[in-house]
Design a protein around this motif. Sequence first.
Motif, PDB file in Angstrom:
ATOM      1  N   LEU A 245       9.356 -17.670  36.304  1.00  0.00           N
ATOM      2  CA  LEU A 245       8.353 -17.094  36.902  1.00  0.00           C
ATOM      3  C   LEU A 245       9.029 -16.435  38.158  1.00  0.00           C
ATOM      4  O   LEU A 245       8.310 -15.699  38.768  1.00  0.00           O
ATOM      5  CB  LEU A 245       7.345 -17.944  37.423  1.00  0.00           C
ATOM      6  N   LEU A 246      10.070 -16.691  38.512  1.00  0.00           N
ATOM      7  CA  LEU A 246      10.634 -16.313  39.795  1.00  0.00           C
ATOM      8  C   LEU A 246      11.362 -15.040  39.714  1.00  0.00           C
ATOM      9  O   LEU A 246      12.184 -14.812  38.780  1.00  0.00           O
ATOM     10  CB  LEU A 246      11.854 -17.290  40.413  1.00  0.00           C
ATOM     11  N   PRO A 247      10.841 -13.847  40.367  1.00  0.00           N
ATOM     12  CA  PRO A 247      11.507 -12.728  40.451  1.00  0.00           C
ATOM     13  C   PRO A 247      13.035 -12.862  40.583  1.00  0.00           C
ATOM     14  O   PRO A 247      13.489 -13.592  41.378  1.00  0.00           O
ATOM     15  CB  PRO A 247      10.910 -11.898  41.386  1.00  0.00           C
ATOM     16  N   LYS A 248      13.730 -11.874  39.876  1.00  0.00           N
ATOM     17  CA  LYS A 248      15.149 -11.857  39.937  1.00  0.00           C
ATOM     18  C   LYS A 248      15.869 -11.065  41.018  1.00  0.00           C
ATOM     19  O   LYS A 248      16.867 -11.366  41.374  1.00  0.00           O
ATOM     20  CB  LYS A 248      15.702 -11.264  38.541  1.00  0.00           C
ATOM     21  N   SER A 249      14.680 -10.197  41.749  1.00  0.00           N
ATOM     22  CA  SER A 249      15.120  -9.470  42.687  1.00  0.00           C
ATOM     23  C   SER A 249      14.100  -9.393  43.894  1.00  0.00           C
ATOM     24  O   SER A 249      13.113  -9.841  43.672  1.00  0.00           O
ATOM     25  CB  SER A 249      15.515  -7.930  42.332  1.00  0.00           C
ATOM     26  N   CYS A 250      14.432  -8.632  44.940  1.00  0.00           N
ATOM     27  CA  CYS A 250      13.456  -8.720  46.122  1.00  0.00           C
ATOM     28  C   CYS A 250      13.733  -7.273  46.814  1.00  0.00           C
ATOM     29  O   CYS A 250      14.721  -7.019  47.005  1.00  0.00           O
ATOM     30  CB  CYS A 250      13.796  -9.928  46.930  1.00  0.00           C
ATOM     31  N   LYS A 251      12.467  -6.517  46.501  1.00  0.00           N
ATOM     32  CA  LYS A 251      12.527  -5.250  47.310  1.00  0.00           C
ATOM     33  C   LYS A 251      12.406  -5.231  48.680  1.00  0.00           C
ATOM     34  O   LYS A 251      12.889  -4.393  49.429  1.00  0.00           O
ATOM     35  CB  LYS A 251      11.702  -4.402  46.500  1.00  0.00           C
ATOM     36  N   THR A 252      11.561  -6.106  49.067  1.00  0.00           N
ATOM     37  CA  THR A 252      11.199  -6.070  50.732  1.00  0.00           C
ATOM     38  C   THR A 252      11.030  -7.725  50.990  1.00  0.00           C
ATOM     39  O   THR A 252      10.597  -8.367  50.426  1.00  0.00           O
ATOM     40  CB  THR A 252       9.529  -5.529  50.847  1.00  0.00           C
ATOM     41  N   LYS A 253      11.444  -7.912  52.240  1.00  0.00           N
ATOM     42  CA  LYS A 253      11.606  -9.351  52.816  1.00  0.00           C
ATOM     43  C   LYS A 253      10.907  -9.104  54.079  1.00  0.00           C
ATOM     44  O   LYS A 253      11.311  -8.275  54.868  1.00  0.00           O
ATOM     45  CB  LYS A 253      12.777  -9.926  52.887  1.00  0.00           C
ATOM     46  N   VAL A 307       6.027  -7.657  62.432  1.00  0.00           N
ATOM     47  CA  VAL A 307       6.819  -8.632  61.757  1.00  0.00           C
ATOM     48  C   VAL A 307       8.272  -8.093  61.615  1.00  0.00           C
ATOM     49  O   VAL A 307       8.470  -6.932  62.096  1.00  0.00           O
ATOM     50  CB  VAL A 307       6.202  -8.589  60.195  1.00  0.00           C
ATOM     51  N   ASP A 308       9.129  -8.772  61.219  1.00  0.00           N
ATOM     52  CA  ASP A 308      10.497  -8.249  60.792  1.00  0.00           C
ATOM     53  C   ASP A 308      10.848  -7.773  59.476  1.00  0.00           C
ATOM     54  O   ASP A 308      10.192  -8.839  58.685  1.00  0.00           O
ATOM     55  CB  ASP A 308      11.676  -9.347  61.144  1.00  0.00           C
ATOM     56  N   ILE A 309      11.224  -6.593  59.163  1.00  0.00           N
ATOM     57  CA  ILE A 309      11.110  -6.098  57.747  1.00  0.00           C
ATOM     58  C   ILE A 309      12.499  -5.724  57.150  1.00  0.00           C
ATOM     59  O   ILE A 309      13.436  -5.036  58.100  1.00  0.00           O
ATOM     60  CB  ILE A 309      10.038  -5.255  57.620  1.00  0.00           C
ATOM     61  N   GLN A 310      12.882  -6.260  56.156  1.00  0.00           N
ATOM     62  CA  GLN A 310      13.663  -5.550  55.236  1.00  0.00           C
ATOM     63  C   GLN A 310      13.613  -4.998  54.037  1.00  0.00           C
ATOM     64  O   GLN A 310      12.896  -5.854  53.256  1.00  0.00           O
ATOM     65  CB  GLN A 310      15.064  -6.788  55.309  1.00  0.00           C
ATOM     66  N   GLY A 311      13.808  -3.852  53.823  1.00  0.00           N
ATOM     67  CA  GLY A 311      13.465  -3.081  52.722  1.00  0.00           C
ATOM     68  C   GLY A 311      12.544  -2.039  52.872  1.00  0.00           C
ATOM     69  O   GLY A 311      12.674  -1.127  53.685  1.00  0.00           O
ATOM     70  N   SER A 312      11.562  -1.722  51.976  1.00  0.00           N
ATOM     71  CA  SER A 312      10.741  -0.636  51.806  1.00  0.00           C
ATOM     72  C   SER A 312       9.208  -1.031  52.112  1.00  0.00           C
ATOM     73  O   SER A 312       8.719  -2.257  51.562  1.00  0.00           O
ATOM     74  CB  SER A 312      10.837   0.108  50.745  1.00  0.00           C
ATOM     75  N   PHE A 338       8.157 -13.798  53.472  1.00  0.00           N
ATOM     76  CA  PHE A 338       7.316 -13.333  52.619  1.00  0.00           C
ATOM     77  C   PHE A 338       8.223 -12.360  51.730  1.00  0.00           C
ATOM     78  O   PHE A 338       8.839 -11.362  52.216  1.00  0.00           O
ATOM     79  CB  PHE A 338       6.255 -12.747  53.081  1.00  0.00           C
ATOM     80  N   GLU A 339       8.530 -12.485  50.513  1.00  0.00           N
ATOM     81  CA  GLU A 339       9.605 -11.542  49.483  1.00  0.00           C
ATOM     82  C   GLU A 339       8.576 -10.897  48.553  1.00  0.00           C
ATOM     83  O   GLU A 339       7.754 -11.689  47.948  1.00  0.00           O
ATOM     84  CB  GLU A 339      10.552 -12.605  49.022  1.00  0.00           C
ATOM     85  N   LEU A 340       8.841  -9.759  48.300  1.00  0.00           N
ATOM     86  CA  LEU A 340       8.157  -8.578  47.241  1.00  0.00           C
ATOM     87  C   LEU A 340       8.892  -7.853  46.691  1.00  0.00           C
ATOM     88  O   LEU A 340       9.799  -7.467  47.287  1.00  0.00           O
ATOM     89  CB  LEU A 340       6.956  -8.262  48.019  1.00  0.00           C
ATOM     90  N   GLU A 341       8.585  -7.812  45.137  1.00  0.00           N
ATOM     91  CA  GLU A 341       8.867  -6.813  44.374  1.00  0.00           C
ATOM     92  C   GLU A 341       8.431  -5.594  44.248  1.00  0.00           C
ATOM     93  O   GLU A 341       9.007  -4.705  44.142  1.00  0.00           O
ATOM     94  CB  GLU A 341       9.668  -7.712  43.026  1.00  0.00           C
ATOM     95  N   SER A 342       7.116  -5.937  43.888  1.00  0.00           N
ATOM     96  CA  SER A 342       6.235  -4.895  43.948  1.00  0.00           C
ATOM     97  C   SER A 342       4.809  -5.359  44.276  1.00  0.00           C
ATOM     98  O   SER A 342       4.542  -6.549  44.125  1.00  0.00           O
ATOM     99  CB  SER A 342       6.162  -4.166  42.529  1.00  0.00           C
ATOM    100  N   GLY A 343       3.885  -4.628  44.323  1.00  0.00           N
ATOM    101  CA  GLY A 343       2.302  -4.929  44.347  1.00  0.00           C
ATOM    102  C   GLY A 343       1.876  -5.451  42.905  1.00  0.00           C
ATOM    103  O   GLY A 343       0.727  -6.083  42.999  1.00  0.00           O
ATOM    104  N   MET A 344       2.515  -5.285  42.001  1.00  0.00           N
ATOM    105  CA  MET A 344       1.974  -5.920  40.829  1.00  0.00           C
ATOM    106  C   MET A 344       2.849  -7.142  40.290  1.00  0.00           C
ATOM    107  O   MET A 344       2.521  -7.777  39.096  1.00  0.00           O
ATOM    108  CB  MET A 344       2.128  -4.751  39.626  1.00  0.00           C
ATOM    109  N   GLN A 345       3.637  -7.678  41.036  1.00  0.00           N
ATOM    110  CA  GLN A 345       4.284  -8.817  40.677  1.00  0.00           C
ATOM    111  C   GLN A 345       4.354  -9.927  41.733  1.00  0.00           C
ATOM    112  O   GLN A 345       3.660  -9.711  42.798  1.00  0.00           O
ATOM    113  CB  GLN A 345       5.926  -8.558  40.685  1.00  0.00           C
TER     114      GLN A 345
END
Length: 366
Positions: A245-253, A307-312, A338-345
């Motif tokens: 269930l854990l995403p393999k990547s992270c677009k935004t942290k 917040v502090d953001i890395q990504g998009s 808080f880690e995100l790959e997309s709004g649908m994941q």
Amino acid sequence: MKISISQVTLEQALSIVSKGIGSDLSQPILAGIHMRAANGTVELQTSNTTIFIRHALSANVEEEGEIVVSGKLLTNIVRTLSGSVVDIEGDDRNVLVTCDKSTFRLNALDPQDFPSFPEYQLENSIELDTSILSKMVDKVYKVTYKDNSRPILSGILTTVQNNTIRLVATDSYRLAVCDTNVETQNGESFNAILPGAVFHEVLSLSKFSDKILIGITDSQVVFQFANTTFVTRKIEGNFPDYKQLLPKSCKTKVEVDVARLTSALHRVSVVAVNNPSVKFDINVDSATMKLSATSPNQGEATELIPVDIQGSDITIALNYHYVNDCMEAVSDQDKVTFELESGMQPGIFKSYAKVNYLYLLMPLRM
């Protein structure tokens, strides 16, 4: 049976075994507490057919024997007593409880009808520190499935390997994982799905001991601490492969202050009466995360958090009740990631401390 025992000691013992008192009206014997006195020790037992609890305590035993008396009634009586010593005398028909100037004559049940405590031979066991284990169970217990229709999800996957203990729970909407380093004898290993409700109950009582032993047989789970033993049924089956269930990547942290996010979430969710969805809009240029909630009948609410953001930039909607549970689990920390790959994941909250914590949450439709 005839005994004299400290009121404080007896009240503490009753608070432990009362967790196993049954409520099945068709089996009134299970509403009782079985007391057996011998050799300066009184052994208390309860059972609701799901769990069996046994607790031993020292007492002045004038006459050996056994009785069964209403567990709820005896607990309520002892809780109200103000004297230092409680005298209990009885047989299979009546029980006399006296303390200072108070006297109670109670109806008794036949001890022969009370279920015997299960015998067991542990196949695998591990002894752990109760303080750290209690904190870990508190972090994952809310995520267990509370309906017995899915017993696997009502359990907590507990593993010990290479001096690391890990607890995992999921209700299919969210997933909680926590781990920490522990010292075990000779690198002991352990793997079992422990009933979440019983595990949580046991850890709430094990404050009376620094260590707790957890063991399993082919069909049972056994908890032992101090003079107390819990035995319950083992959960059979395979726990979901949560690592998939854990995403393999992270677009935004995003790194956010726990107290600030908790307060903002409470304010924004006031208008989310019929819809638990709260939208999280992460904006890199402004270095903010905007929380917003809308209700057709109540209106809308928004709040910006630095917040502090890395990504998009990214937007996701989450169930605020579930996010709040996560914030409670990490309330002892200043920051959470808080880690995100997309709004649908799934979104993933992470906290690193003595107890590492991961909380995965499925998104809601926006």
